[in-house]
Design a protein around this motif. Sequence first.
Motif, PDB file in Angstrom:
ATOM      1  N   PRO A  83       4.062 -36.695  12.322  1.00  0.00           N
ATOM      2  CA  PRO A  83       3.012 -35.712  12.004  1.00  0.00           C
ATOM      3  C   PRO A  83       1.872 -35.712  13.005  1.00  0.00           C
ATOM      4  CG  PRO A  83       3.716 -36.852  10.013  1.00  0.00           C
ATOM      5  CD  PRO A  83       4.345 -37.578  11.161  1.00  0.00           C
ATOM      6  N   ILE A  84       1.391 -36.896  13.381  1.00  0.00           N
ATOM      7  CA  ILE A  84       0.269 -36.932  14.311  1.00  0.00           C
ATOM      8  C   ILE A  84       0.713 -36.583  15.726  1.00  0.00           C
ATOM      9  CG2 ILE A  84       0.367 -39.365  15.036  1.00  0.00           C
ATOM     10  CD1 ILE A  84      -2.767 -39.308  14.448  1.00  0.00           C
ATOM     11  N   ILE A  85       1.979 -36.837  16.059  1.00  0.00           N
ATOM     12  CA  ILE A  85       2.497 -36.426  17.364  1.00  0.00           C
ATOM     13  C   ILE A  85       2.499 -34.909  17.471  1.00  0.00           C
ATOM     14  CG2 ILE A  85       4.598 -36.315  18.775  1.00  0.00           C
ATOM     15  CD1 ILE A  85       5.188 -39.180  17.881  1.00  0.00           C
ATOM     16  N   ASN A  86       2.912 -34.231  16.407  1.00  0.00           N
ATOM     17  CA  ASN A  86       2.910 -32.765  16.421  1.00  0.00           C
ATOM     18  C   ASN A  86       1.488 -32.212  16.512  1.00  0.00           C
ATOM     19  OD1 ASN A  86       5.758 -32.069  16.226  1.00  0.00           O
ATOM     20  ND2 ASN A  86       5.716 -32.977  14.190  1.00  0.00           N
ATOM     21  N   GLU A  87       0.550 -32.866  15.845  1.00  0.00           N
ATOM     22  CA  GLU A  87      -0.848 -32.441  15.945  1.00  0.00           C
ATOM     23  C   GLU A  87      -1.367 -32.652  17.362  1.00  0.00           C
ATOM     24  OE1 GLU A  87      -3.406 -34.056  12.931  1.00  0.00           O
ATOM     25  OE2 GLU A  87      -1.829 -33.965  11.413  1.00  0.00           O
ATOM     26  N   LEU A  88      -1.003 -33.765  17.967  1.00  0.00           N
ATOM     27  CA  LEU A  88      -1.449 -34.049  19.326  1.00  0.00           C
ATOM     28  C   LEU A  88      -0.859 -33.041  20.310  1.00  0.00           C
ATOM     29  CD1 LEU A  88      -2.978 -35.819  21.304  1.00  0.00           C
ATOM     30  CD2 LEU A  88      -1.030 -37.399  21.344  1.00  0.00           C
ATOM     31  N   ARG A  89       0.392 -32.675  20.121  1.00  0.00           N
ATOM     32  CA  ARG A  89       0.993 -31.638  20.968  1.00  0.00           C
ATOM     33  C   ARG A  89       0.170 -30.350  20.919  1.00  0.00           C
ATOM     34  NH1 ARG A  89       7.516 -31.397  19.856  1.00  0.00           N
ATOM     35  NH2 ARG A  89       8.158 -33.207  21.106  1.00  0.00           N
ATOM     36  N   GLN A  90      -0.276 -29.981  19.715  1.00  0.00           N
ATOM     37  CA  GLN A  90      -1.054 -28.750  19.573  1.00  0.00           C
ATOM     38  C   GLN A  90      -2.394 -28.875  20.286  1.00  0.00           C
ATOM     39  OE1 GLN A  90       0.028 -25.782  18.184  1.00  0.00           O
ATOM     40  NE2 GLN A  90      -1.849 -25.108  19.211  1.00  0.00           N
ATOM     41  N   GLU A  91      -3.016 -30.046  20.199  1.00  0.00           N
ATOM     42  CA  GLU A  91      -4.286 -30.272  20.895  1.00  0.00           C
ATOM     43  C   GLU A  91      -4.098 -30.137  22.402  1.00  0.00           C
ATOM     44  OE1 GLU A  91      -7.361 -30.710  20.023  1.00  0.00           O
ATOM     45  OE2 GLU A  91      -7.150 -30.887  17.851  1.00  0.00           O
ATOM     46  N   ILE A  92      -3.012 -30.730  22.924  1.00  0.00           N
ATOM     47  CA  ILE A  92      -2.747 -30.666  24.356  1.00  0.00           C
ATOM     48  C   ILE A  92      -2.494 -29.231  24.777  1.00  0.00           C
ATOM     49  CG2 ILE A  92      -1.255 -31.461  26.231  1.00  0.00           C
ATOM     50  CD1 ILE A  92      -3.033 -33.629  24.910  1.00  0.00           C
ATOM     51  N   GLU A  93      -1.772 -28.472  23.971  1.00  0.00           N
ATOM     52  CA  GLU A  93      -1.483 -27.078  24.306  1.00  0.00           C
ATOM     53  C   GLU A  93      -2.760 -26.249  24.352  1.00  0.00           C
ATOM     54  OE1 GLU A  93       1.267 -23.329  22.740  1.00  0.00           O
ATOM     55  OE2 GLU A  93       1.532 -25.329  21.892  1.00  0.00           O
ATOM     56  N   THR A  94      -3.646 -26.457  23.375  1.00  0.00           N
ATOM     57  CA  THR A  94      -4.922 -25.732  23.356  1.00  0.00           C
ATOM     58  C   THR A  94      -5.759 -26.092  24.575  1.00  0.00           C
ATOM     59  OG1 THR A  94      -4.901 -25.676  20.936  1.00  0.00           O
ATOM     60  CG2 THR A  94      -7.026 -25.335  22.026  1.00  0.00           C
ATOM     61  N   TRP A  95      -5.807 -27.380  24.887  1.00  0.00           N
ATOM     62  CA  TRP A  95      -6.580 -27.858  26.044  1.00  0.00           C
ATOM     63  C   TRP A  95      -5.994 -27.328  27.347  1.00  0.00           C
ATOM     64  CZ3 TRP A  95      -4.709 -31.917  29.443  1.00  0.00           C
ATOM     65  CH2 TRP A  95      -5.660 -32.344  30.384  1.00  0.00           C
ATOM     66  N   ARG A  96      -4.668 -27.317  27.452  1.00  0.00           N
ATOM     67  CA  ARG A  96      -3.993 -26.836  28.655  1.00  0.00           C
ATOM     68  C   ARG A  96      -4.305 -25.368  28.931  1.00  0.00           C
ATOM     69  NH1 ARG A  96       1.052 -27.155  27.030  1.00  0.00           N
ATOM     70  NH2 ARG A  96       1.263 -29.376  27.490  1.00  0.00           N
ATOM     71  N   SER A  97      -4.506 -24.599  27.901  1.00  0.00           N
ATOM     72  CA  SER A  97      -4.735 -23.165  28.060  1.00  0.00           C
ATOM     73  C   SER A  97      -6.167 -22.816  28.453  1.00  0.00           C
ATOM     74  CB  SER A  97      -4.379 -22.434  26.757  1.00  0.00           C
ATOM     75  OG  SER A  97      -5.267 -22.809  25.714  1.00  0.00           O
ATOM     76  N   LEU A  98      -7.066 -23.800  28.488  1.00  0.00           N
ATOM     77  CA  LEU A  98      -8.442 -23.530  28.900  1.00  0.00           C
ATOM     78  C   LEU A  98      -8.441 -23.050  30.349  1.00  0.00           C
ATOM     79  CD1 LEU A  98     -10.248 -26.613  27.315  1.00  0.00           C
ATOM     80  CD2 LEU A  98     -10.256 -24.253  26.483  1.00  0.00           C
ATOM     81  N   PRO A  99      -9.127 -21.948  30.655  1.00  0.00           N
ATOM     82  CA  PRO A  99      -8.956 -21.303  31.959  1.00  0.00           C
ATOM     83  C   PRO A  99      -9.630 -21.979  33.143  1.00  0.00           C
ATOM     84  CG  PRO A  99     -10.537 -20.090  30.630  1.00  0.00           C
ATOM     85  CD  PRO A  99      -9.976 -21.158  29.741  1.00  0.00           C
ATOM     86  N   THR A 100     -10.720 -22.713  32.940  1.00  0.00           N
ATOM     87  CA  THR A 100     -11.465 -23.254  34.081  1.00  0.00           C
ATOM     88  C   THR A 100     -11.546 -24.774  34.012  1.00  0.00           C
ATOM     89  OG1 THR A 100     -13.597 -23.093  32.928  1.00  0.00           O
ATOM     90  CG2 THR A 100     -12.866 -21.162  34.188  1.00  0.00           C
ATOM     91  N   PRO A 101     -11.540 -25.455  35.161  1.00  0.00           N
ATOM     92  CA  PRO A 101     -11.634 -26.922  35.190  1.00  0.00           C
ATOM     93  C   PRO A 101     -12.886 -27.452  34.496  1.00  0.00           C
ATOM     94  CG  PRO A 101     -10.939 -26.090  37.329  1.00  0.00           C
ATOM     95  CD  PRO A 101     -11.326 -24.897  36.506  1.00  0.00           C
TER      96      PRO A 101
END
Length: 251
Positions: A83-101
């Motif tokens: 469960p927490i791995i799936n939540e972490l995946r979602q956090e990483i995906e949201t963070w990855r989509s941020l447009p600027t460094p």
Amino acid sequence: MPAAAQTFFEQPILNSPYRKPSRQWELDLQGRPTDRILDTRRRAELISAIPAPKKRSRAEQAEMVYEAGHGLSTDVQESNPTPIINELRQEIETWRSLPTPEQWRVSPVTANLLRHWRALQQDASRPIRPFFCQLEAVETAIWLAEVAPKAGGRGRRFLDWLSEANASATTPGAPDLFRVALKLATGAGKTTVMAMLIAWQAINIARSRNSKLLSRSFLRIAPGITIRDRLRVLLPNDPDMVRRINCDKHS
């Protein structure tokens, strides 16, 4: 052989290794593939390929507990990290989509490395580029180390879970060793992930020599001589590493 199994084995691979998985074969209750393709990424799950056992009494079933580590699972509470791995995946995906460094909340060195690795991954003309799973593994380590401490309660949730897991699995002789495991499939390129993590730490420490959060030395532990020799590619002066760098430069 059922038609569903034939369909799966004719085309088991549905996704490109260089992009986030977007399709999957549906699995039945026994973890076997059906003939239905779902347009989603598969969630992390504990799936056993062992055939279903014969019926047991409730007393016998209570003793069957998934053991993920040293004492993490008991007959009272089973340790299931998915469960927490799936939540972490979602956090990483949201963070990855941020447009600027500037929004990534990482060091300038880390931001440059992320831009470089992500550009490599998207460039189909290059002979060597990281797989999606490799980059996601490195992004996860970076997020936990550099971003989570600045993300308030959202980041603290994952760090607290890791701390509790480490405390529950303390190995005699190394009580202060904080461990984070990255699990990748066989053939996914774990050695490349190791090299990327070493580059991230080494280049950052060269720019921030007083940091207590970065490593100056790296220990490789291998289960045998064969694997140890394969890991020599992590050494910058190793002939295989030099050939790989030259190949990448001239592509």
